[in-house]
Structures are given as C-alpha cells and as structure tokens.
Write a protein that holds these residues in place. Structure first.
Motif, PDB file in Angstrom:
ATOM      1  N   ASN A   6      37.765  38.983  46.535  1.00 26.15           N
ATOM      2  CA  ASN A   6      36.617  38.980  45.630  1.00 26.15           C
ATOM      3  C   ASN A   6      35.923  40.316  45.783  1.00 26.15           C
ATOM      4  N   LEU A   7      35.618  40.947  44.684  1.00 24.38           N
ATOM      5  CA  LEU A   7      34.910  42.219  44.695  1.00 24.38           C
ATOM      6  C   LEU A   7      33.495  41.993  44.189  1.00 24.38           C
ATOM      7  N   LEU A   8      32.567  42.820  44.635  1.00 27.05           N
ATOM      8  CA  LEU A   8      31.187  42.692  44.226  1.00 27.05           C
ATOM      9  C   LEU A   8      30.819  43.885  43.345  1.00 27.05           C
ATOM     10  N   PRO A  17      24.066  41.089  41.362  1.00 29.68           N
ATOM     11  CA  PRO A  17      25.444  41.166  41.868  1.00 29.68           C
ATOM     12  C   PRO A  17      26.376  40.287  41.047  1.00 29.68           C
ATOM     13  N   GLN A  18      27.574  40.795  40.786  1.00 31.06           N
ATOM     14  CA  GLN A  18      28.590  40.076  40.017  1.00 31.06           C
ATOM     15  C   GLN A  18      29.816  39.917  40.909  1.00 31.06           C
ATOM     16  N   SER A  19      30.224  38.691  41.190  1.00 28.08           N
ATOM     17  CA  SER A  19      31.439  38.445  41.954  1.00 28.08           C
ATOM     18  C   SER A  19      32.622  38.472  40.993  1.00 28.08           C
ATOM     19  N   TYR A  23      42.107  38.371  40.377  1.00 27.15           N
ATOM     20  CA  TYR A  23      42.768  37.962  39.131  1.00 27.15           C
ATOM     21  C   TYR A  23      42.122  38.644  37.925  1.00 27.15           C
ATOM     22  N   ILE A  24      40.807  38.652  37.858  1.00 31.42           N
ATOM     23  CA  ILE A  24      40.096  39.284  36.734  1.00 31.42           C
ATOM     24  C   ILE A  24      40.355  40.781  36.718  1.00 31.42           C
ATOM     25  N   VAL A  25      40.362  41.407  37.887  1.00 27.54           N
ATOM     26  CA  VAL A  25      40.642  42.847  37.951  1.00 27.54           C
ATOM     27  C   VAL A  25      42.052  43.116  37.449  1.00 27.54           C
TER      28      VAL A  25
END
Length: 67
Positions: A6-8, A17-19, A23-25
C-alpha cells in the motif's frame, strides 16, 4: 501468498492522505494515458496530477525497476 504493498499519496489540494494499493498502481496509475488520481475526500474530489517523474518513481517502488 505475496502481500500487496500500500502506498500513501497526499492530496495536492486538501492534504488528505490517500491509500493506494499496488493493484491500482499497476493497473491504472502507471498507464501512460492516465494523468493522475482523484482525491477520495468528498469535500475535495479534485484531480491530483502525476508527472512523468512521479510515474517513474511509482514503477521503481512497485516493480523494482524503471524503463
């Protein structure tokens, strides 16, 4: 089973902040046609633009290498 990263991200407009999952990346953010991501804050919902440099850094973080 491999644990997903998970990236922030921090919204460029409201600072929330957006987690963002690996997968989304992989499936969305590093796509050359995608210009950024939208804030999930219902009071903001603005587009956060990603530069070419940002996308290269994402590829390095998620994939371990950049082309």
């Amino acid at each position: 089973m491999k644990q997903e990263k998970n990236l922030l991200f921090i919204c460029q407009h409201c600072g929330l902040p957006q987690s963002v999952t690996e997968y989304i990346v992989n499936d969305y953010l590093i796509n050359p046609n995608v210009k950024g991501y939208y804030c999930s804050n219902e009071d903001c919902l603005q587009m956060n633009l990603l530069s070419v440099t940002d996308k290269r850094k994402l590829i390095e973080l998620v994939c371990g290498t950049a082309n």
